[in-house]
Design an enzyme around this catalytic site. Structure first.
Site, short mmCIF file in Angstrom:
data_model
loop_
_atom_site.label_atom_id
_atom_site.label_comp_id
_atom_site.label_asym_id
_atom_site.label_seq_id
_atom_site.Cartn_x
_atom_site.Cartn_y
_atom_site.Cartn_z
N HIS A 119 0.82 -1.12 0.05
CA HIS A 119 0.02 0.10 0.04
C HIS A 119 0.88 1.24 -0.03
O HIS A 119 1.34 1.42 0.94
CB HIS A 119 -1.10 0.04 1.29
N ASP A 157 1.08 4.93 -0.21
CA ASP A 157 0.55 6.40 -0.18
C ASP A 157 1.19 7.47 -1.04
O ASP A 157 2.39 7.57 -1.12
CB ASP A 157 0.46 6.98 1.44
N ASP A 200 -7.79 1.88 1.96
CA ASP A 200 -7.30 2.54 3.16
C ASP A 200 -8.29 3.88 3.27
O ASP A 200 -8.13 4.34 4.46
CB ASP A 200 -5.80 3.17 2.99
N HIS A 237 -6.12 9.70 -0.77
CA HIS A 237 -6.85 9.70 0.78
C HIS A 237 -5.97 10.48 1.87
O HIS A 237 -6.41 10.72 2.93
CB HIS A 237 -7.39 8.33 1.07
#
Ligand code: NAG
Ligand code: NAG
Ligand code: NAG
Ligand code: ZN
Length: 540
Positions: free
Chosen positions: A50, A52, A174, A423
């Site tokens: 994951h 970001d 997420d 996000h």
């Protein structure tokens, strides 16, 4: 672009080569899924990272891996290390999600690396999931910007990989709550399902207790059936089971299968994993469960993960001889949903229906993630202005039929806006220095867009003027200024020039009535419309 590659690869890999299937042969998609075993609980291990698009570090700090004291995370190393690990064994699978990072890496690669990655994509060993420029937030975003950022990421994948690069699933693991509109967008993108990581803890407890974490989301009343989408909530957000994180960032024991080693632990480790699976499988209603094997910025050293998963799979499946009901396979979210689809079709299973949002998100008692609906309001406002200007920019670019050079300028804004949808961007959950970096990127987008609006307007206005005067077209000479500091009632041009011309452009497809507010010095202005008639003005 893809067609071109196909031709080249046919020449480069003649059929006389005795190596496995020709490189141009495509087996991606559902046909590349490892088969599931009937009569067993199929455990879909999904290796993933994951990444970001900015959070504790900026986009570039994450990509290049700088500021390790803040967070040990370097996406360029992750992608490279995964490619190496995939090359070692065709059974291995990996999914990649954030196209902003992938693209940054891809455009710098040598042709031989690109060819290898294409082979992995064409054979389903590397699968793009979701595929937007970022994994967008669902609360502070506008649907228009979500569509733009999805379109931009998906277009890059299509341009580079064709059909095999087309994601089949949403993977919103997420974001801090989920909107029905996002589900509707996924359905309209043609996705076959969406998997979620974070829903309200009480809702989740209830769903796990009642074996209903999976459902059909009826995501739009007006669109009807075409907006229905299979939706699953993951068991443990998106993180590997406790004790089974085989990353340099974790400290869980590897699987030690040398019987001569004092530390031999296969039996113990498999027991532990099955203990976890017993809990997990009790809360889902089919004979397939998805176990994400990864986490934030995992796989900088992918071989540690894969080496241990190879062993986990092979030793766990050996237990089938002694009555184990578990069948472990390397998988992907789409292979998981395919398996569920096939099983539920056979059993004629009925799914619970969901019609509303997953908002607000509370992760624990007294832990409501709602502050981000309003935090960093100036960045949120700036992002909205970015959307407005991006639409203007795209439209004027098309109207004036500008060339590829201007498209590069336009793409700067597209990418800045794609990053803003992340996000931890428009949501405001990023660190202060990262928020500043987002504003910097977006501000660059505005500057580049300004070049386009300037060129386009000059061209359009020049064409019009010339046509009216029946003189041949002249090169554009009109200079346009923008006033980016209107948020503080500042505009150098309108405060110093006398007279000046204001061009108002409405990017909407419908007429609107708006006040145009401009800072001026003095109080005796007259304002004329395009045809010379005096307009009403209001001093405030
Ligand atoms: C995907 O790429 C192909 C080949 O370049 C092109 O023909 C097609 O229009 C693209 N699809 C989309 C949705 O952009
Ligand atoms: C399984 O669930 C029980 C009850 O919630 C818990 O005590 C136990 O730690 C769990 N085991 C594993 C391996 O997750
Ligand atoms: C106004 O916008 C500019 C960017 O266009 C920004 O740098 C500045 O901080 C903003 N001012 C306020 C008060 O929000
Ligand atoms: Zn995240």
């Amino acid at each position: 672009m893809w067609r071109l590659f196909l031709l080249i690869s046919l020449f480069a890999f003649p059929t006389s080569s005795r190596a496995a299937p020709a490189a141009s042969e495509k087996t991606c998609g559902y046909q590349s899924c490892h088969p599931v075993k009937e009569g067993f609980i199929n455990v879909h291990l999904v290796p993933h990272t994951h990444d970001d698009v900015g959070w504790l570090k900026t986009l570039d700090q994450y990509y290049y891996g700088s500021r390790t004291q803040t967070q040990n995370a370097g996406v360029q190393y992750i992608i490279e290390s995964v490619i190496d690990a995939l090359a070692k064994d065709p059974n291995r699978r990996f999914i990649y999600v954030e196209t902003a990072f992938f693209w940054k890496w891809w455009i710098k690669q040598h042709d031989t690396v690109k060819a290898q990655v294409r082979r992995f994509v064409n054979s389903g060993r590397l699968e793009f999931i979701s595929g937007g420029w970022s994994m967008n937030d669902e609360a502070a975003t506008h649907y228009q910007s979500i569509i733009d950022q999805m379109a931009w990421g998906l277009r890059k994948l299509n341009d580079s990989f064709g059909e095999c690069g087309r994601p089949k699933m949403g993977w919103q693991i997420d974001p801090f709550g989920h909107s029905r509109e996002m589900a509707s967008i996924f359905a309209q993108l043609g996705f076959d399902g969406v998997l979620l990581g974070r829903i309200d803890y009480q809702d989740k407890h209830f769903r796990l207790a009642s074996k209903t974490p999976e459902m059909v989301w009826k995501s739009s009343q007006s669109l009807g059936e075409s907006s229905n989408i299979f939706t699953g909530v993951l068991y443990n957000i998106y993180i590997a089971p406790s004790g089974f994180c085989f990353d340099i960032l974790c400290s869980d024991d590897p699987i030690i299968d040398d019987k001569d080693s004092y530390d031999y632990n296969v039996d113990k480790r498999i027991d532990e994993f099955f203990g976890y699976l017993n809990n997990h499988s009790k809360t889902y209603s089919t004979s397939n469960i998805l176990v994400p094997m990864g986490g934030d910025f995992n796989y900088q050293h992918a071989e540690i993960w894969f080496k241990n998963m190879d062993k986990l799979i092979s030793y766990a499946n050996l237990r089938q001889k002694t009555g184990s009901k578990y069948n472990l396979i390397y998988s992907t979210p789409s292979c998981y949903v395919k398996a569920i689809h096939e099983e539920s079709t056979k059993t004629n299973k009925k799914w619970l229906v969901k019609t509303d949002d997953f908002f607000p998100y509370a992760s624990d008692p007294h832990a409501y993630w709602t502050g981000y609906f309003t935090s960093r309001p100036t960045l949120k406002r700036f992002e909205r202005e970015g959307n407005n200007y991006l639409q203007v920019c795209k439209q004027l670019y098309a109207l004036a039929d500008l060339g590829p050079e201007d498209r590069v300028d336009l793409n700067v804004m597209r990418e800045a806006m794609g990053v803003m949808q992340h996000h931890d961007a428009v949501s405001g959950t990023e660190k202060e220095h990262v928020a500043h970096d987002y504003a910097r990127l977006l501000s660059r987008g505005f500057d580049e867009c300004h070049i386009i609006t300037n060129a386009a307007l000059s061209q359009i206005v020049t064409q019009k003027t010339n046509r009216a005067d029946k003189i041949p077209p002249q090169p554009a000479r009109i200079e346009f200024n923008t006033c980016p500091l209107l948020n503080v009632s500042q505009c150098e041009l309108t405060e110093s020039k006398d007279p000046f011309v204001v061009t108002v452009y409405n990017p909407l497809s419908r007429p609107v009535t708006k006040f145009v507010r401009l800072p001026v010095t003095g109080t005796s202005y007259s304002v004329k419309g395009p045809d010379g008639t005096l307009l009403n003005i209001l001093y405030t």
